[in-house]
Each structure stands twice: as C-alpha cells, then as structure tokens.
Scaffold this motif. Structure first.
Motif, PDB file in Angstrom:
ATOM      1  N   ASN A  14     -20.562   4.228 -10.912  1.00  0.00           N
ATOM      2  CA  ASN A  14     -21.613   4.651 -11.834  1.00  0.00           C
ATOM      3  C   ASN A  14     -22.670   5.492 -11.123  1.00  0.00           C
ATOM      4  OD1 ASN A  14     -21.112   2.944 -14.455  1.00  0.00           O
ATOM      5  ND2 ASN A  14     -20.971   1.466 -12.772  1.00  0.00           N
ATOM      6  N   TYR A  15     -23.375   6.266 -11.933  1.00  0.00           N
ATOM      7  CA  TYR A  15     -24.644   6.848 -11.528  1.00  0.00           C
ATOM      8  C   TYR A  15     -25.724   5.984 -12.177  1.00  0.00           C
ATOM      9  CZ  TYR A  15     -21.954  11.058 -10.367  1.00  0.00           C
ATOM     10  OH  TYR A  15     -21.052  11.952  -9.846  1.00  0.00           O
ATOM     11  N   GLU A  16     -26.585   5.430 -11.365  1.00  0.00           N
ATOM     12  CA  GLU A  16     -27.680   4.629 -11.904  1.00  0.00           C
ATOM     13  C   GLU A  16     -28.936   5.504 -11.921  1.00  0.00           C
ATOM     14  OE1 GLU A  16     -30.194   0.481 -11.186  1.00  0.00           O
ATOM     15  OE2 GLU A  16     -28.505   0.987  -9.875  1.00  0.00           O
ATOM     16  N   ARG A  18     -32.805   5.899 -12.787  1.00  0.00           N
ATOM     17  CA  ARG A  18     -34.026   5.114 -12.960  1.00  0.00           C
ATOM     18  C   ARG A  18     -35.195   6.051 -13.264  1.00  0.00           C
ATOM     19  NH1 ARG A  18     -33.583   0.912  -7.745  1.00  0.00           N
ATOM     20  NH2 ARG A  18     -31.567  -0.011  -8.346  1.00  0.00           N
ATOM     21  N   SER A  40     -33.824   1.663 -16.335  1.00  0.00           N
ATOM     22  CA  SER A  40     -32.669   2.369 -15.783  1.00  0.00           C
ATOM     23  C   SER A  40     -31.614   2.628 -16.856  1.00  0.00           C
ATOM     24  CB  SER A  40     -32.047   1.574 -14.626  1.00  0.00           C
ATOM     25  OG  SER A  40     -31.485   0.366 -15.112  1.00  0.00           O
ATOM     26  N   LEU A  41     -30.634   3.446 -16.475  1.00  0.00           N
ATOM     27  CA  LEU A  41     -29.482   3.745 -17.334  1.00  0.00           C
ATOM     28  C   LEU A  41     -28.268   3.908 -16.442  1.00  0.00           C
ATOM     29  CD1 LEU A  41     -28.171   4.617 -20.095  1.00  0.00           C
ATOM     30  CD2 LEU A  41     -28.786   6.962 -19.455  1.00  0.00           C
ATOM     31  N   MET A  42     -27.157   3.194 -16.784  1.00  0.00           N
ATOM     32  CA  MET A  42     -25.920   3.305 -16.032  1.00  0.00           C
ATOM     33  C   MET A  42     -25.016   4.325 -16.714  1.00  0.00           C
ATOM     34  SD  MET A  42     -26.536   1.144 -13.632  1.00  0.00           S
ATOM     35  CE  MET A  42     -24.963   0.933 -12.814  1.00  0.00           C
ATOM     36  N   SER A  79     -22.546   2.402  -6.955  1.00  0.00           N
ATOM     37  CA  SER A  79     -23.392   3.202  -7.834  1.00  0.00           C
ATOM     38  C   SER A  79     -24.332   4.042  -6.992  1.00  0.00           C
ATOM     39  CB  SER A  79     -24.202   2.309  -8.776  1.00  0.00           C
ATOM     40  OG  SER A  79     -23.365   1.595  -9.657  1.00  0.00           O
ATOM     41  N   ASN A  80     -24.412   5.312  -7.341  1.00  0.00           N
ATOM     42  CA  ASN A  80     -25.405   6.189  -6.718  1.00  0.00           C
ATOM     43  C   ASN A  80     -26.669   6.137  -7.553  1.00  0.00           C
ATOM     44  OD1 ASN A  80     -23.436   6.813  -4.891  1.00  0.00           O
ATOM     45  ND2 ASN A  80     -23.296   8.994  -5.419  1.00  0.00           N
ATOM     46  N   VAL A  81     -27.789   5.899  -6.912  1.00  0.00           N
ATOM     47  CA  VAL A  81     -29.054   5.715  -7.615  1.00  0.00           C
ATOM     48  C   VAL A  81     -29.882   6.997  -7.520  1.00  0.00           C
ATOM     49  CG1 VAL A  81     -31.172   4.357  -7.773  1.00  0.00           C
ATOM     50  CG2 VAL A  81     -28.997   3.242  -7.136  1.00  0.00           C
ATOM     51  N   ARG A  83     -33.721   8.473  -8.871  1.00  0.00           N
ATOM     52  CA  ARG A  83     -35.012   8.087  -9.455  1.00  0.00           C
ATOM     53  C   ARG A  83     -35.735   9.350  -9.935  1.00  0.00           C
ATOM     54  NH1 ARG A  83     -34.194   4.806  -5.037  1.00  0.00           N
ATOM     55  NH2 ARG A  83     -34.391   2.537  -5.423  1.00  0.00           N
TER      56      ARG A  83
END
Length: 282
Positions: A14-16, A18, A40-42, A79-81, A83
């Motif tokens: 996923n891409y997380e 935020r 956040s949104l996944m 997951s890559n976060v 922001r």
C-alpha cells in the motif's frame, strides 16, 4: 483472487497517505483515490523492483494544495508512507456591489458568469464578490450592453449607477445566388455579395442586386433597431436570341453588248459568204 495451483499469491502492498486535514481529498494521477479519515488513507499498490511514476495530490477547501511525485513502489507486505501538510489559507477578501440600473430589467453578468435578473426596482446587489477589479455587464434587449471594470473594495459596498443607451441602428446582411453581385442601397453602392452593412438607421430601404448577364433583383425591407435584417436574392440569367440568317439571291451575270468592231466583222463575214455562193452558181 485466489492463487492458481502452482502459483504463489503476491503479498499486499500500500501507499499510506497521511495529512493534517481531515476529509482532505487524495488524487493519484488525477484520479480520486479517497478521503483522509482519522489522519490517513490506504491506497493499494502494485509491488515492483522498477521505478514507478505517480502524481500524488492532496487538497481541501480553504487550504493550500499538496503535490508530490512518487517514484518508488512499496515492497511486498509493506507500505510507503507519504505525509502531506496542508496550510490554512487566509480568508478571501470580499465585498458588495450595488447597481442602480436605468431603465430596469435585463440581466447582470460578473466576469462572464450570469449573476441574476434585474427586477422593476432597478436595484441589483452583488454579494460576496472577490475584492479587486471585476468585469460587470448589464444586458437589456433594445439597449446597448453596459460593460465596465468595477473595483470592489473589501468589506465595503461599492455603488455603481448604470444608464443603458437605446439601440437606434441595426445591421443588414445581403447575399445572392450567384455571389459576387453589386449591391446598392437607396441607389448608393454598398458592397459586393455577401456583404454586411452595420449601424444602419431604422426605417425602410430599397436594395438592388445586379450582376452582368443577369436580371437585376430589387427588394424593399425595413431596418429594425437592434435586429439583424437579411436580404437574399436569386438572380435569373438573361436569355439572348440568335438572329436568323437572311437568304441571299444570286445576282445574274450581265451579258456584254456587241461593240462596233464586232458588228464590222459580222458584215465582212456575210459579204464573203455571198461571194462564195455567186462563184458556185457560175
């Protein structure tokens, strides 16, 4: 999807996304992906060892827009976060414009957008207009459009008086079949078809369309203020008759009259003939 026999199921990645603004909208490659909930949104992602290219955008009303380019895909099961911090924009400066329109009626436009219809009081108020210069237009049938660049003061009511000018002229469009014909209006040349004559005073006019080899076309029409009048003429070709040939009577050849020399020769011939006959008798 369930794995097919002999295949291994890929792990979810996923891409997380935020953000500090709840319910902010998230777009991937200009496609809506969802809204921020509880910070956040996944967003499901495909895993890849090769570089990727995605455009991330986060936006919310009243806040600045966050943009970022994603170049790396998440690893399987990871997951890559990202922001995205949105900044609250200062409140927009707005003002009010009050129009006093004479005569009443018509429609009002601001920057080309319809704002409303003027009632019989002639007073029309534009509310919550962004401060600064705004193009305001008032249109009423039978009158010239009023257009002006109005400066709207923030938190102020700007008053503007609008006086509409009646339209006293109208255009006339003249066409013909075939085209390229000369056009005269009230005996004066005005152009070659197709032609549009603008700003003609209201009233009756005589229009003549002429073209060599064709019969003239004439019509009377009335110019109406503020309206487009059309005149169209179909020209008829002239028929020319071929003259019949005149029969020619052949002239008789004159016979030459005998001359004096010819008469003398005839007399000598007659005398010789008589002499021959006399000798034969002897």
């Amino acid at each position: 999807m369930f794995p097919v026999s002999g295949e291994t199921q890929a792990e979810v990645a996923n891409y997380e996304i935020r953000s500090n603004v709840e319910n902010a909208s998230v777009y991937f490659d200009d496609v809506f992906a969802g809204s921020i909930e509880k910070g956040s949104l996944m967003v499901p992602a495909e895993t890849s060892n090769k570089p990727v290219y995605h455009l991330l955008r986060i936006e919310a009303p009243g806040y600045s827009t966050y943009n970022e380019t994603i170049l790396q895909a998440p690893k399987p099961g990871k997951s890559n976060v990202y922001r995205g911090i949105l900044t609250l924009l200062p409140p927009q400066s707005i003002g009010t414009v009050s129009l006093a329109i004479s005569p009443p009626g018509g429609q009002v436009f601001v920057e080309g957008t319809f704002a409303g219809t003027v009632d019989q009081s002639g007073i029309f108020t534009l509310r919550d207009i962004p401060a600064g210069y705004q193009i305001v237009q008032v249109s009423l049938p039978g009158y010239k459009d009023w257009v002006d660049r109005v400066f709207v003061e923030a938190n102020m009511n700007t008053k503007v008086r609008v006086s509409l000018t009646p339209v006293t002229t109208g255009p006339m469009q003249v066409t013909s079949q075939p085209s390229g014909a000369n056009v005269q209006m009230n005996g004066a040349p005005v152009g070659i078809t197709p032609v549009t004559i603008p700003d003609l005073p209201a009233g009756k006019v005589q229009v003549t369309i002429s073209l060599p080899g064709y019969q003239d076309f004439s019509a009377e029409t009335s110019i109406i203020a503020g309206e487009n009048v059309s005149v169209s003429g179909t020209l008829t070709a002239l028929v020319t008759s071929t003259p019949e040939p005149i029969p020619q009577t052949p002239e008789s050849t004159p016979q030459p009259e005998p001359t004096q020399a010819s008469a003398g020769l005839l007399s000598i011939g007659a005398a010789l003939s008589a002499l021959v006959l006399f000798q034969k008798k002897r």
